[in-house]
Design a protein around this motif. Structure first.
Motif, PDB file in Angstrom:
ATOM      1  N   LEU A 184       0.842  -1.192   0.000  1.00  0.00           N
ATOM      2  CA  LEU A 184       0.000   0.000   0.000  1.00  0.00           C
ATOM      3  C   LEU A 184       0.878   1.243   0.000  1.00  0.00           C
ATOM      4  O   LEU A 184       1.845   1.337   0.754  1.00  0.00           O
ATOM      5  CB  LEU A 184      -0.917   0.003   1.228  1.00  0.00           C
ATOM      6  N   GLN A 185       0.519   2.188  -0.843  1.00  0.00           N
ATOM      7  CA  GLN A 185       1.290   3.425  -0.945  1.00  0.00           C
ATOM      8  C   GLN A 185       0.815   4.422   0.100  1.00  0.00           C
ATOM      9  O   GLN A 185      -0.375   4.700   0.214  1.00  0.00           O
ATOM     10  CB  GLN A 185       1.129   4.025  -2.347  1.00  0.00           C
ATOM     11  N   GLY A 186       1.738   4.953   0.868  1.00  0.00           N
ATOM     12  CA  GLY A 186       1.393   5.924   1.899  1.00  0.00           C
ATOM     13  C   GLY A 186       1.285   7.325   1.351  1.00  0.00           C
ATOM     14  O   GLY A 186       1.132   7.547   0.147  1.00  0.00           O
ATOM     15  N   PHE A 187       1.404   8.299   2.236  1.00  0.00           N
ATOM     16  CA  PHE A 187       1.273   9.706   1.845  1.00  0.00           C
ATOM     17  C   PHE A 187       2.631  10.383   1.680  1.00  0.00           C
ATOM     18  O   PHE A 187       2.762  11.322   0.914  1.00  0.00           O
ATOM     19  CB  PHE A 187       0.456  10.471   2.890  1.00  0.00           C
ATOM     20  N   SER A 188       3.627   9.907   2.389  1.00  0.00           N
ATOM     21  CA  SER A 188       4.939  10.533   2.309  1.00  0.00           C
ATOM     22  C   SER A 188       5.988   9.612   2.919  1.00  0.00           C
ATOM     23  O   SER A 188       5.707   8.855   3.846  1.00  0.00           O
ATOM     24  CB  SER A 188       4.944  11.877   3.047  1.00  0.00           C
TER      25      SER A 188
ATOM     26  N   ILE B 141      -0.022  -1.033  -4.845  1.00  0.00           N
ATOM     27  CA  ILE B 141      -1.301  -0.334  -4.993  1.00  0.00           C
ATOM     28  C   ILE B 141      -1.066   1.157  -4.773  1.00  0.00           C
ATOM     29  O   ILE B 141      -0.537   1.554  -3.740  1.00  0.00           O
ATOM     30  CB  ILE B 141      -2.332  -0.864  -3.984  1.00  0.00           C
ATOM     31  N   ARG B 142      -1.462   1.953  -5.728  1.00  0.00           N
ATOM     32  CA  ARG B 142      -1.252   3.396  -5.611  1.00  0.00           C
ATOM     33  C   ARG B 142      -2.349   4.019  -4.751  1.00  0.00           C
ATOM     34  O   ARG B 142      -3.058   4.939  -5.157  1.00  0.00           O
ATOM     35  CB  ARG B 142      -1.217   4.035  -6.999  1.00  0.00           C
ATOM     36  N   HIS B 143      -2.503   3.465  -3.584  1.00  0.00           N
ATOM     37  CA  HIS B 143      -3.528   3.951  -2.644  1.00  0.00           C
ATOM     38  C   HIS B 143      -3.150   3.430  -1.264  1.00  0.00           C
ATOM     39  O   HIS B 143      -2.297   2.557  -1.134  1.00  0.00           O
ATOM     40  CB  HIS B 143      -4.904   3.439  -3.046  1.00  0.00           C
TER      41      HIS B 143
ATOM     42  N   SER C 249      -8.360   0.694  -7.960  1.00  0.00           N
ATOM     43  CA  SER C 249      -6.904   0.574  -7.805  1.00  0.00           C
ATOM     44  C   SER C 249      -6.410  -0.834  -8.109  1.00  0.00           C
ATOM     45  O   SER C 249      -5.357  -1.017  -8.732  1.00  0.00           O
ATOM     46  CB  SER C 249      -6.499   0.958  -6.377  1.00  0.00           C
ATOM     47  N   LEU C 250      -7.165  -1.843  -7.685  1.00  0.00           N
ATOM     48  CA  LEU C 250      -6.749  -3.225  -7.907  1.00  0.00           C
ATOM     49  C   LEU C 250      -6.871  -3.630  -9.371  1.00  0.00           C
ATOM     50  O   LEU C 250      -6.064  -4.419  -9.874  1.00  0.00           O
ATOM     51  CB  LEU C 250      -7.574  -4.162  -7.035  1.00  0.00           C
ATOM     52  N   LEU C 251      -7.865  -3.105 -10.067  1.00  0.00           N
ATOM     53  CA  LEU C 251      -8.026  -3.463 -11.474  1.00  0.00           C
ATOM     54  C   LEU C 251      -6.831  -3.027 -12.307  1.00  0.00           C
ATOM     55  O   LEU C 251      -6.494  -3.664 -13.314  1.00  0.00           O
ATOM     56  CB  LEU C 251      -9.306  -2.820 -12.038  1.00  0.00           C
TER      57      LEU C 251
ATOM     58  N   LEU D 207      -5.821   9.747  -9.289  1.00  0.00           N
ATOM     59  CA  LEU D 207      -5.470   8.721  -8.312  1.00  0.00           C
ATOM     60  C   LEU D 207      -4.798   9.353  -7.102  1.00  0.00           C
ATOM     61  O   LEU D 207      -5.043   8.959  -5.964  1.00  0.00           O
ATOM     62  CB  LEU D 207      -4.537   7.687  -8.947  1.00  0.00           C
ATOM     63  N   GLU D 208      -3.929  10.327  -7.327  1.00  0.00           N
ATOM     64  CA  GLU D 208      -3.278  11.014  -6.217  1.00  0.00           C
ATOM     65  C   GLU D 208      -4.301  11.794  -5.413  1.00  0.00           C
ATOM     66  O   GLU D 208      -4.319  11.753  -4.187  1.00  0.00           O
ATOM     67  CB  GLU D 208      -2.183  11.948  -6.752  1.00  0.00           C
ATOM     68  N   ASN D 209      -5.157  12.528  -6.108  1.00  0.00           N
ATOM     69  CA  ASN D 209      -6.200  13.274  -5.415  1.00  0.00           C
ATOM     70  C   ASN D 209      -7.184  12.333  -4.730  1.00  0.00           C
ATOM     71  O   ASN D 209      -7.788  12.683  -3.721  1.00  0.00           O
ATOM     72  CB  ASN D 209      -6.957  14.174  -6.398  1.00  0.00           C
TER      73      ASN D 209
END
Length: 309
Positions: free
Chosen positions: A14-18, A174-176, A183-185, A268-270
């Protein structure tokens, strides 16, 4: 195991915020505070409604369901997010990811349906007050609430089942900060046409249809309020639904942005920020919205906490 036959990926990252340790510490404090406030605020609302017989009405019955959904929704996401911020790993197992996907989709869908049921309750109360007791009987309320939970559970079972059929054999990042369908798709090695079709159908039903039904209810409500002659009568009628209208606006704006807008890189980032709104901020604000804009809840809270008076 059967699940492993469909994927070569044992876990997702899982991708965090920073990656900055200071920012991670700041986010940890903020998200922990939001989580604790959400649990505390929603628990207090449940207690206030349960302990005050005056609030044992259809309106507060549905509000209790909304509060419970807020509690379980935020508890599905934030503990894992906090674990990652503590430095205990930002990975989630394949099964854990599917479980989070199932419950998050279930609770989000149920909340959309519940907001529609609450709008219908306010429509009957304001537009058809003489029939309110019969149309919103105990049996009718239980049926509506059961339909909210069951229909959403069936929908999320379909989405999770279709997701479990996909192969994940490549990137596992996962970019989330949570596991959700869009995100998974993006990581699947299998054709996702059927998944995308079901997403469109679910978006049309849970998002568009329920949004239109909610807006139609409020259109009738506003028209009825405008026909009331006295200013006091208008104020009292509007006060019974203003809090719900604020919650509807906040919730639909975030969900529509996340699931209806195209999943471009920037969105995705937003989307991380927007997802925080409906998994952390909204569950924290909803108790405040209903307690500050509802006279009956204020009275119930003063009875529970005399020092507030």
């Amino acid at each position: 195991m059967a699940v492993n036959n469909h994927t070569a990926v044992a876990e997702f990252v899982l991708q965090g915020f920073s990656g900055d340790p200071w920012l991670q510490a700041l986010f940890l404090v903020i998200f922990l505070l939001l989580y604790l406030l959400a649990l505390l605020g929603n628990s207090i609302i449940v207690m206030a409604i349960s302990l005050n017989p005056v609030l044992h009405t259809p309106m507060y019955f549905f509000l209790t369901n909304l509060v419970l959904l807020d509690i379980v929704c935020t508890s599905t996401v934030l503990p894992k997010l906090l674990q990652g911020l503590l430095g205990k790993g930002s990975t989630i197992s394949y099964r854990g990811c599917m479980a989070q996907l199932f419950f998050l989709t279930w609770f989000l869908g149920a909340e959309l349906l519940l907001l529609t049921a609450m709008a219908y309750d306010r429509y009957v109360a304001i537009c058809r007050p003489l029939h309110y007791s019969s149309m919103m009987s105990r049996a009718a309320c239980l049926l509506l609430a059961s339909a909210v939970w069951v229909v959403s559970a069936v929908s999320t079972s379909v989405h999770t089942g279709l997701m479990a059929r996909l192969h994940f054999c490549g990137p596992n990042q996962i970019r989330h900060f949570l596991c959700e369908v869009p995100s998974l798709l993006l990581l699947s090695c299998s054709p996702t046409t059927l998944n995308n079709i079901m997403i469109v159908i679910a978006d049309a039903y849970f998002g568009v249809v329920n949004f239109l039904l909610t807006m139609a209810s409020y259109g009738c409500i506003i028209a009825s309020i405008l026909c009331i002659r006295s200013a006091e009568g208008k104020r009292r009628a509007f006060s019974t639904c203003s809090a719900h209208l604020v919650v509807v606006t906040l919730y639909y704006s975030t969900v529509i942005y996340t699931y209806v807008l195209p999943a471009s890189g920037s969105s995705l980032e937003n989307g991380k920020v927007v997802a925080l709104l409906y998994t952390a901020v909204s569950p924290t604000l909803n108790p405040l919205i209903y307690s500050l804009r509802n006279k009956d809840v204020k009275v119930a809270l003063r009875k529970m906490f005399p020092c507030l008076g």
